[in-house]
Scaffold this motif. Structure first.
Motif, PDB file in Angstrom:
ATOM      1  N   THR A   1      -3.597   5.718   3.313  1.00 17.19           N
ATOM      2  CA  THR A   1      -2.596   4.789   3.850  1.00 17.19           C
ATOM      3  C   THR A   1      -2.514   4.829   5.378  1.00 17.19           C
ATOM      4  OG1 THR A   1      -1.312   4.894   1.807  1.00 17.19           O
ATOM      5  CG2 THR A   1      -0.170   4.106   3.758  1.00 17.19           C
TER       6      THR A   1
ATOM      7  N   LEU B   1      -4.531   9.425  -1.534  1.00 15.42           N
ATOM      8  CA  LEU B   1      -4.281   8.022  -1.220  1.00 15.42           C
ATOM      9  C   LEU B   1      -3.043   7.864  -0.350  1.00 15.42           C
ATOM     10  CD1 LEU B   1      -5.001   6.376  -4.702  1.00 15.42           C
ATOM     11  CD2 LEU B   1      -6.445   6.292  -2.670  1.00 15.42           C
ATOM     12  N   TYR B   2      -2.014   8.657  -0.645  1.00 11.15           N
ATOM     13  CA  TYR B   2      -0.735   8.544   0.071  1.00 11.15           C
ATOM     14  C   TYR B   2      -0.796   9.159   1.458  1.00 11.15           C
ATOM     15  CZ  TYR B   2       4.265   9.279   1.015  1.00 11.15           C
ATOM     16  OH  TYR B   2       5.517   9.292   1.588  1.00 11.15           O
TER      17      TYR B   2
ATOM     18  N   GLY C   1       2.523   6.217  -7.150  1.00  7.62           N
ATOM     19  CA  GLY C   1       1.459   6.984  -7.794  1.00  7.62           C
ATOM     20  C   GLY C   1       1.681   8.482  -7.677  1.00  7.62           C
ATOM     21  N   VAL C   2       2.120   8.938  -6.487  1.00  5.00           N
ATOM     22  CA  VAL C   2       2.421  10.363  -6.280  1.00  5.00           C
ATOM     23  C   VAL C   2       3.562  10.805  -7.168  1.00  5.00           C
ATOM     24  CG1 VAL C   2       3.304  12.045  -4.620  1.00  5.00           C
ATOM     25  CG2 VAL C   2       1.523  10.444  -3.930  1.00  5.00           C
TER      26      VAL C   2
ATOM     27  N   LEU D   1       0.830  -1.205   0.000  1.00  2.95           N
ATOM     28  CA  LEU D   1       0.000   0.000   0.000  1.00  2.95           C
ATOM     29  C   LEU D   1       0.864   1.254   0.000  1.00  2.95           C
ATOM     30  CD1 LEU D   1      -2.898   1.173   0.200  1.00  2.95           C
ATOM     31  CD2 LEU D   1      -2.659   1.052   2.683  1.00  2.95           C
TER      32      LEU D   1
ATOM     33  N   CYS E   1       2.951   1.509  -3.449  1.00  2.00           N
ATOM     34  CA  CYS E   1       2.078   1.754  -4.598  1.00  2.00           C
ATOM     35  C   CYS E   1       1.577   3.197  -4.604  1.00  2.00           C
ATOM     36  CB  CYS E   1       0.901   0.784  -4.588  1.00  2.00           C
ATOM     37  SG  CYS E   1       1.337  -0.904  -5.064  1.00  2.00           S
ATOM     38  N   THR E   2       1.158   3.698  -3.446  1.00  2.00           N
ATOM     39  CA  THR E   2       0.691   5.088  -3.377  1.00  2.00           C
ATOM     40  C   THR E   2       1.846   6.071  -3.556  1.00  2.00           C
ATOM     41  OG1 THR E   2       0.834   4.974  -0.952  1.00  2.00           O
ATOM     42  CG2 THR E   2      -1.315   4.580  -1.947  1.00  2.00           C
ATOM     43  N   SER E   3       3.038   5.728  -3.037  1.00  2.00           N
ATOM     44  CA  SER E   3       4.219   6.584  -3.226  1.00  2.00           C
ATOM     45  C   SER E   3       4.575   6.686  -4.702  1.00  2.00           C
ATOM     46  CB  SER E   3       5.417   6.026  -2.454  1.00  2.00           C
ATOM     47  OG  SER E   3       5.153   5.957  -1.079  1.00  2.00           O
TER      48      SER E   3
ATOM     49  N   THR F   1      -5.352  13.310  -6.440  1.00  2.00           N
ATOM     50  CA  THR F   1      -5.945  12.007  -6.094  1.00  2.00           C
ATOM     51  C   THR F   1      -4.896  11.077  -5.500  1.00  2.00           C
ATOM     52  OG1 THR F   1      -7.535  12.245  -7.910  1.00  2.00           O
ATOM     53  CG2 THR F   1      -7.246  10.037  -6.983  1.00  2.00           C
ATOM     54  N   ALA F   2      -3.730  11.014  -6.153  1.00  2.00           N
ATOM     55  CA  ALA F   2      -2.647  10.168  -5.652  1.00  2.00           C
ATOM     56  C   ALA F   2      -2.175  10.644  -4.280  1.00  2.00           C
ATOM     57  CB  ALA F   2      -1.483  10.168  -6.644  1.00  2.00           C
ATOM     58  N   SER F   3      -2.152  11.959  -4.082  1.00  2.00           N
ATOM     59  CA  SER F   3      -1.727  12.513  -2.796  1.00  2.00           C
ATOM     60  C   SER F   3      -2.698  12.160  -1.681  1.00  2.00           C
ATOM     61  CB  SER F   3      -1.584  14.037  -2.900  1.00  2.00           C
ATOM     62  OG  SER F   3      -0.587  14.389  -3.823  1.00  2.00           O
TER      63      SER F   3
END
Length: 304
Positions: free
Chosen positions: A280, A275-276, A255-256, A248, A251-253, A271-273
């Motif tokens: 998380t 999630l991160y 994505g950012v 998790l 993957c989010t890192s 959006t990615a931020s």
């Protein structure tokens, strides 16, 4: 036009400018923030109150929960304050401070996950020597090392932002001060800053990731030597929660990183931020507690 060091404030554009949508965002993010703080705080209290959980694995887990509270508290309260007051402003000092703590807690997350992977490697591959190797002195030293490296890392990046001059357009298309967005607003040369950010990210991000991969490669090879299926399942079950959190986080890192590198991607970057920075830390305590009998037992005893 340049403002240089006379810059007084930036403007966080947030996730939306629609008043009705902002009301929904405020309620949603306030709920997620309170749930994150409550979940992680409950996990810390359960570990501290139950002597059965006074082991290296849960010591590192309680530190991770503390860091997650700090991580989400760096960005979300300011975002909620801006929505409530209908203001987008953040002071120059506040922006630099937010970047410092964002990098600090993000780095701590990464390093603690690596330390926890090493702990699982020792527990599975060297079970007879586990208590000797993972003694309280080493555990404390590992956590201290994570803090020292993260403090130095975030401090260097924050100090290198101070000499930059900024143009008149001080709008940041995010709900928090993102270091990459500040580079886009700078009128002065940011080559050295960007080179340092990406080179250190490769070193301090790639290094722990390689460490985690090495730990799990040895764990998997050790599992192959266990003959019984029940023994394999029992050994791997102690790693399942950690492995989920690692996937998790990275993957989010990623994505950012990918969304910030792409041109004209403010929506996908935001959006990615989210999630991160929000999802998380919120999910971590639930991932560790839902399938962990020790944690669930400690929470039941703590609730009595």
């Amino acid at each position: 036009m340049e403002l240089g060091n006379d810059t007084s404030e930036f403007f966080l554009m947030g996730l939306s400018e629609d008043p009705q949508l902002l009301t929904l965002i405020f309620g949603l993010f306030l709920s997620m923030y309170l749930l994150t703080v409550w979940g992680n705080l409950l996990l810390i209290l359960a570990v501290c109150s139950d002597s059965h959980l006074h082991t290296p694995m849960y010591f590192f887990l309680s530190n991770l929960s503390l860091v997650d509270i700090g991580f989400i508290s760096t960005t979300i309260p300011k975002m909620l304050h801006n929505i409530w007051t209908q203001s987008k402003a953040i002071t120059y000092a506040g922006c630099i401070t937010q970047i410092y703590f964002f990098l600090l807690f993000g780095g701590l997350d990464d390093f603690l996950l690596t330390v926890m992977a090493y702990d699982r490697y020792v527990a599975i591959c060297h079970p007879l020597h586990y208590t000797v190797i993972m003694n309280p002195w080493l555990c404390g030293l590992l956590v201290l090392g994570c803090w020292v490296i993260s403090v130095l890392y975030s401090l260097v990046h924050s100090l290198m932002l101070l000499p930059l001059s900024f143009c008149r357009d001080l709008e940041i298309p995010q709900f928090f001060c993102d270091i990459n967005e500040l580079f886009q607003l700078a009128c002065s040369d940011t080559f050295l800053n960007e080179f340092l950010v990406y080179s250190v990210a490769v070193l301090l991000g790639g290094g722990p990731f390689v460490g985690i991969l090495c730990s799990y490669s040895k764990i998997i090879s050790s599992l192959y030597r266990i003959t019984s299926a029940q023994g394999k399942f029992k050994a791997f079950s102690t790693c399942a929660s950690h492995l989920s959190v690692v996937c998790l986080f990275y993957c989010t890192s990623l994505g950012v990183y990918l969304s910030s590198a792409a041109p004209h991607s403010s929506h996908s970057s935001a959006t990615a931020s989210v999630l991160y920075t929000v999802v998380t830390p919120m999910l971590n305590p639930f991932i560790y507690s839902l399938r962990n009998k020790d944690i669930k037992g400690a929470l039941r005893r703590f609730g009595k």
